[in-house]
Structure formats: C-alpha cells, structure tokens
Design a protein around this motif. Structure first.
Motif, PDB file in Angstrom:
ATOM      1  N   VAL A  53     -80.961  39.894 -36.350  1.00 50.14           N
ATOM      2  CA  VAL A  53     -81.774  40.995 -35.820  1.00 50.14           C
ATOM      3  C   VAL A  53     -81.097  41.621 -34.604  1.00 50.14           C
ATOM      4  O   VAL A  53     -81.065  42.844 -34.464  1.00 50.14           O
ATOM      5  N   ARG A  54     -80.516  40.805 -33.727  1.00 52.32           N
ATOM      6  CA  ARG A  54     -79.792  41.359 -32.575  1.00 52.32           C
ATOM      7  C   ARG A  54     -78.651  42.253 -33.033  1.00 52.32           C
ATOM      8  O   ARG A  54     -78.412  43.322 -32.462  1.00 52.32           O
ATOM      9  N   GLU A  55     -77.928  41.839 -34.072  1.00 55.21           N
ATOM     10  CA  GLU A  55     -76.831  42.658 -34.608  1.00 55.21           C
ATOM     11  C   GLU A  55     -77.352  43.982 -35.154  1.00 55.21           C
ATOM     12  O   GLU A  55     -76.757  45.036 -34.936  1.00 55.21           O
ATOM     13  N   LEU A  56     -78.467  43.951 -35.847  1.00 53.35           N
ATOM     14  CA  LEU A  56     -79.063  45.188 -36.363  1.00 53.35           C
ATOM     15  C   LEU A  56     -79.442  46.118 -35.209  1.00 53.35           C
ATOM     16  O   LEU A  56     -79.224  47.334 -35.283  1.00 53.35           O
ATOM     17  N   ILE A  57     -79.992  45.575 -34.159  1.00 47.88           N
ATOM     18  CA  ILE A  57     -80.390  46.384 -33.004  1.00 47.88           C
ATOM     19  C   ILE A  57     -79.158  46.969 -32.326  1.00 47.88           C
ATOM     20  O   ILE A  57     -79.138  48.152 -31.966  1.00 47.88           O
ATOM     21  N   ARG A  58     -78.104  46.150 -32.156  1.00 50.21           N
ATOM     22  CA  ARG A  58     -76.862  46.666 -31.558  1.00 50.21           C
ATOM     23  C   ARG A  58     -76.297  47.819 -32.375  1.00 50.21           C
ATOM     24  O   ARG A  58     -75.867  48.841 -31.830  1.00 50.21           O
ATOM     25  N   ARG A  59     -76.297  47.674 -33.688  1.00 55.66           N
ATOM     26  CA  ARG A  59     -75.785  48.747 -34.564  1.00 55.66           C
ATOM     27  C   ARG A  59     -76.631  50.009 -34.437  1.00 55.66           C
ATOM     28  O   ARG A  59     -76.104  51.119 -34.441  1.00 55.66           O
ATOM     29  N   ASP A  60     -77.920  49.848 -34.330  1.00 50.03           N
ATOM     30  CA  ASP A  60     -78.793  51.010 -34.170  1.00 50.03           C
ATOM     31  C   ASP A  60     -78.534  51.692 -32.831  1.00 50.03           C
ATOM     32  O   ASP A  60     -78.507  52.922 -32.748  1.00 50.03           O
ATOM     33  N   GLN A  61     -78.329  50.899 -31.784  1.00 48.99           N
ATOM     34  CA  GLN A  61     -78.001  51.471 -30.473  1.00 48.99           C
ATOM     35  C   GLN A  61     -76.694  52.258 -30.552  1.00 48.99           C
ATOM     36  O   GLN A  61     -76.591  53.366 -30.011  1.00 48.99           O
ATOM     37  N   GLN A  62     -75.703  51.701 -31.227  1.00 50.03           N
ATOM     38  CA  GLN A  62     -74.420  52.396 -31.378  1.00 50.03           C
ATOM     39  C   GLN A  62     -74.588  53.681 -32.180  1.00 50.03           C
ATOM     40  O   GLN A  62     -73.988  54.709 -31.857  1.00 50.03           O
ATOM     41  N   ARG A  63     -75.397  53.624 -33.225  1.00 49.11           N
ATOM     42  CA  ARG A  63     -75.645  54.818 -34.045  1.00 49.11           C
ATOM     43  C   ARG A  63     -76.293  55.916 -33.214  1.00 49.11           C
ATOM     44  O   ARG A  63     -75.890  57.086 -33.278  1.00 49.11           O
ATOM     45  N   LEU A  64     -77.269  55.538 -32.401  1.00 51.63           N
ATOM     46  CA  LEU A  64     -77.939  56.522 -31.553  1.00 51.63           C
ATOM     47  C   LEU A  64     -77.000  57.092 -30.498  1.00 51.63           C
ATOM     48  O   LEU A  64     -77.037  58.295 -30.197  1.00 51.63           O
ATOM     49  N   GLN A  65     -76.132  56.250 -29.956  1.00 52.26           N
ATOM     50  CA  GLN A  65     -75.147  56.731 -28.978  1.00 52.26           C
ATOM     51  C   GLN A  65     -74.187  57.703 -29.637  1.00 52.26           C
ATOM     52  O   GLN A  65     -73.883  58.765 -29.074  1.00 52.26           O
ATOM     53  N   LEU A  66     -73.706  57.372 -30.828  1.00 48.79           N
ATOM     54  CA  LEU A  66     -72.808  58.273 -31.543  1.00 48.79           C
ATOM     55  C   LEU A  66     -73.496  59.594 -31.856  1.00 48.79           C
ATOM     56  O   LEU A  66     -72.910  60.669 -31.682  1.00 48.79           O
ATOM     57  N   ARG A  67     -74.731  59.528 -32.293  1.00 50.68           N
ATOM     58  CA  ARG A  67     -75.487  60.753 -32.587  1.00 50.68           C
ATOM     59  C   ARG A  67     -75.595  61.632 -31.343  1.00 50.68           C
ATOM     60  O   ARG A  67     -75.387  62.844 -31.395  1.00 50.68           O
ATOM     61  N   SER A  68     -75.890  61.009 -30.214  1.00 51.84           N
ATOM     62  CA  SER A  68     -75.994  61.749 -28.956  1.00 51.84           C
ATOM     63  C   SER A  68     -74.667  62.413 -28.600  1.00 51.84           C
ATOM     64  O   SER A  68     -74.630  63.582 -28.206  1.00 51.84           O
ATOM     65  N   LEU A  69     -73.581  61.670 -28.743  1.00 54.44           N
ATOM     66  CA  LEU A  69     -72.261  62.228 -28.444  1.00 54.44           C
ATOM     67  C   LEU A  69     -71.916  63.389 -29.371  1.00 54.44           C
ATOM     68  O   LEU A  69     -71.364  64.402 -28.933  1.00 54.44           O
ATOM     69  N   LEU A  70     -72.258  63.242 -30.641  1.00 54.20           N
ATOM     70  CA  LEU A  70     -71.999  64.328 -31.593  1.00 54.20           C
ATOM     71  C   LEU A  70     -72.806  65.575 -31.250  1.00 54.20           C
ATOM     72  O   LEU A  70     -72.295  66.698 -31.309  1.00 54.20           O
ATOM     73  N   LEU A  71     -74.067  65.360 -30.883  1.00 55.91           N
ATOM     74  CA  LEU A  71     -74.892  66.502 -30.501  1.00 55.91           C
ATOM     75  C   LEU A  71     -74.372  67.164 -29.233  1.00 55.91           C
ATOM     76  O   LEU A  71     -74.327  68.401 -29.139  1.00 55.91           O
ATOM     77  N   GLN A  72     -73.963  66.368 -28.257  1.00 56.44           N
ATOM     78  CA  GLN A  72     -73.385  66.925 -27.036  1.00 56.44           C
ATOM     79  C   GLN A  72     -72.131  67.722 -27.351  1.00 56.44           C
ATOM     80  O   GLN A  72     -71.918  68.808 -26.815  1.00 56.44           O
ATOM     81  N   GLY A  73     -71.296  67.186 -28.226  1.00 53.58           N
ATOM     82  CA  GLY A  73     -70.075  67.879 -28.613  1.00 53.58           C
ATOM     83  C   GLY A  73     -70.378  69.183 -29.324  1.00 53.58           C
ATOM     84  O   GLY A  73     -69.710  70.192 -29.095  1.00 53.58           O
TER      85      GLY A  73
END
Length: 86
Positions: free
Chosen positions: A32-52
């Motif tokens: 479950v911790r790994e799933l949460i970490r992956r979701d956090q990374q996905r959200l960070q990537l999404r934010s970076l893409l939107l900023q870009g």
C-alpha cells in the motif's frame, strides 16, 4: 510511523494478499505504501506537465535539444539506480 486501518471487501483483500506474494513485498503495508508513493509521483508529474503547458514557449526544439534531454534522463536513471531506488 502512524497507523491507519483500512477496511476492504474480501475480494480486494485477496487481491492485495496475492500482490504481496507475487511482487515480493514483506507485508500488505509495504504494498500500500508503494501504491501511495506511485500516486504521489503521478500527481507530481501531472502538476509539472500542466505547469509546462502553461509556461511561455522556449527556443525551438531540434534534434540536439532532444538528444540532450535523453542524456539527462539516462544520467538521472543511473543516479537513481545507485541510490537504491525501488
């Protein structure tokens, strides 16, 4: 570390238990911790893409530009592997 109890239907619990065994996790908490970490990374990537996407256009992107990006990604991957990332 804090504790959180999560209630799951039996089918989901069985799925988690299977994933723990098949993917080599020690416990369902690790999975479950790994799933949460992956979701956090996905959200960070999404934010970076939107900023870009909202940023002003930069200089043109030619073959040399993309080759430089590829090199940066390769180097970042090597650093991550040395750091022992999962």
């Amino acid at each position: 570390m804090s504790t959180m109890n999560v209630s799951l239907p039996e089918a989901m619990k069985s799925f988690v238990d299977e994933q723990v065994v098949e993917r080599g996790y020690g416990t369902s908490s690790e999975y479950v911790r790994e799933l949460i970490r992956r979701d956090q990374q996905r959200l960070q990537l999404r934010s970076l893409l939107l900023q870009g996407g909202l940023s002003a256009p930069a200089a043109g992107a030619d073959a040399a530009y993309f080759n430089g990006l590829r090199e940066k990604v390769r180097n970042a991957g090597k650093k991550s592997a040395r750091a022992g990332g999962r």
